[in-house]
Write a protein that holds these residues in place. Structure first.
Motif, PDB file in Angstrom:
ATOM      1  N   PRO A  19       0.837  -1.207   0.000  1.00  0.00           N
ATOM      2  CA  PRO A  19       0.000   0.000   0.000  1.00  0.00           C
ATOM      3  C   PRO A  19       0.873   1.260   0.000  1.00  0.00           C
ATOM      4  N   LYS A  20       0.363   2.284  -0.627  1.00  0.00           N
ATOM      5  CA  LYS A  20       1.050   3.576  -0.663  1.00  0.00           C
ATOM      6  C   LYS A  20       0.602   4.338   0.580  1.00  0.00           C
ATOM      7  N   ASP A 142      -3.360   8.665  -5.258  1.00  0.00           N
ATOM      8  CA  ASP A 142      -3.561   7.224  -5.018  1.00  0.00           C
ATOM      9  C   ASP A 142      -2.873   6.703  -3.756  1.00  0.00           C
ATOM     10  N   TYR A 143      -2.956   7.438  -2.676  1.00  0.00           N
ATOM     11  CA  TYR A 143      -2.436   6.941  -1.400  1.00  0.00           C
ATOM     12  C   TYR A 143      -3.468   5.998  -0.805  1.00  0.00           C
ATOM     13  N   GLU A 148      -1.771  10.950  10.568  1.00  0.00           N
ATOM     14  CA  GLU A 148      -1.350  12.156  11.285  1.00  0.00           C
ATOM     15  C   GLU A 148      -0.242  11.723  12.233  1.00  0.00           C
ATOM     16  N   ILE A 149       0.921  12.350  12.121  1.00  0.00           N
ATOM     17  CA  ILE A 149       2.037  11.923  12.963  1.00  0.00           C
ATOM     18  C   ILE A 149       2.444  12.967  13.993  1.00  0.00           C
ATOM     19  N   ARG A 164       7.198   2.355   7.248  1.00  0.00           N
ATOM     20  CA  ARG A 164       8.214   1.945   6.285  1.00  0.00           C
ATOM     21  C   ARG A 164       7.910   2.619   4.967  1.00  0.00           C
ATOM     22  N   ASP A 165       8.860   3.351   4.474  1.00  0.00           N
ATOM     23  CA  ASP A 165       8.750   4.016   3.182  1.00  0.00           C
ATOM     24  C   ASP A 165       7.550   4.950   3.090  1.00  0.00           C
ATOM     25  N   GLY A 166       7.161   5.531   4.185  1.00  0.00           N
ATOM     26  CA  GLY A 166       6.079   6.507   4.140  1.00  0.00           C
ATOM     27  C   GLY A 166       6.564   7.800   3.506  1.00  0.00           C
TER      28      GLY A 166
END
Length: 189
Positions: A19-20, A142-143, A148-149, A164-166
């Motif tokens: 997933p993106k 297309d995410y 929210e971080i 990972r790879d965000g």
């Protein structure tokens, strides 16, 4: 929180690729958004107007008169009768000054309450715009997930501790919002 994340991930169709996932810091967007900065300036101006109002001017004038009367009461070059008249005026004006001060304090409290409610309402409106922009960007790019971080959840902890790879979308969303805010909408005539 893990259970919620697993539930969300389990409902997504399994794509051929992972997933993106993107993330944003809403607090950073909110604090740097031109609309927020403009709103803060409006509220600062509003606060200044409250202080410059007639109630404050009346207090300042009464304070000036009290100082003049106090000086006349202490001035031994003035006749005792005139000093006594000045003392009586001083006492009367002191009572009026106390009433003016109480009125001004009550007015300030009411204005602070009003302004706080207006600021809260405006912040909520801006957050709706920010969330809508995040959703629009996420759909257009297309995410699969955007988190929210910033740690401003109800527990003050970020809902995701590792990605990972965000891709951090904070600056992209902020730039798009500021671009839209600073570009006037076309009018239909």
């Amino acid at each position: 929180m893990k259970a919620l994340l697993l539930l969300i991930l389990s409902t997504l169709p399994l794509p051929a690729e992972p997933p993106k996932i993107g993330y944003v810091n809403i607090a950073t967007i909110f604090e740097s958004y031109d609309a927020t900065l403009e709103s803060k300036e409006d509220f600062r101006s509003d606060r200044e107007e409250v202080i410059k109002g007639t109630r404050f001017e009346s207090l300042r004038e009464a304070n000036r008169e009290l100082k003049e009367l106090a000086a006349r009461v202490r001035d031994e070059e003035i006749s005792p009768e005139n000093r006594e008249i000045a003392a009586e005026k001083f006492n009367n004006l002191s009572l009026e000054y106390q009433a003016l001060m109480l009125d001004f304090e009550n007015y300030l409290k009411a204005e602070q309450r009003r302004q706080s409610l207006e600021q809260l309402k405006r912040a909520e409106e801006l957050l709706v715009v920010i969330r809508a922009e995040i959703e629009l960007l996420s759909k257009n790019k297309d995410y699969d997930l955007v988190f929210e971080i910033g740690g401003l959840t109800s527990s003050q902890l970020s809902p995701i501790l590792y990605i990972r790879d965000g891709i951090d979308l904070t600056q992209i969303v902020l730039a798009r919002l500021n671009d839209k805010f600073n570009r006037p909408e076309p009018t239909d005539f």
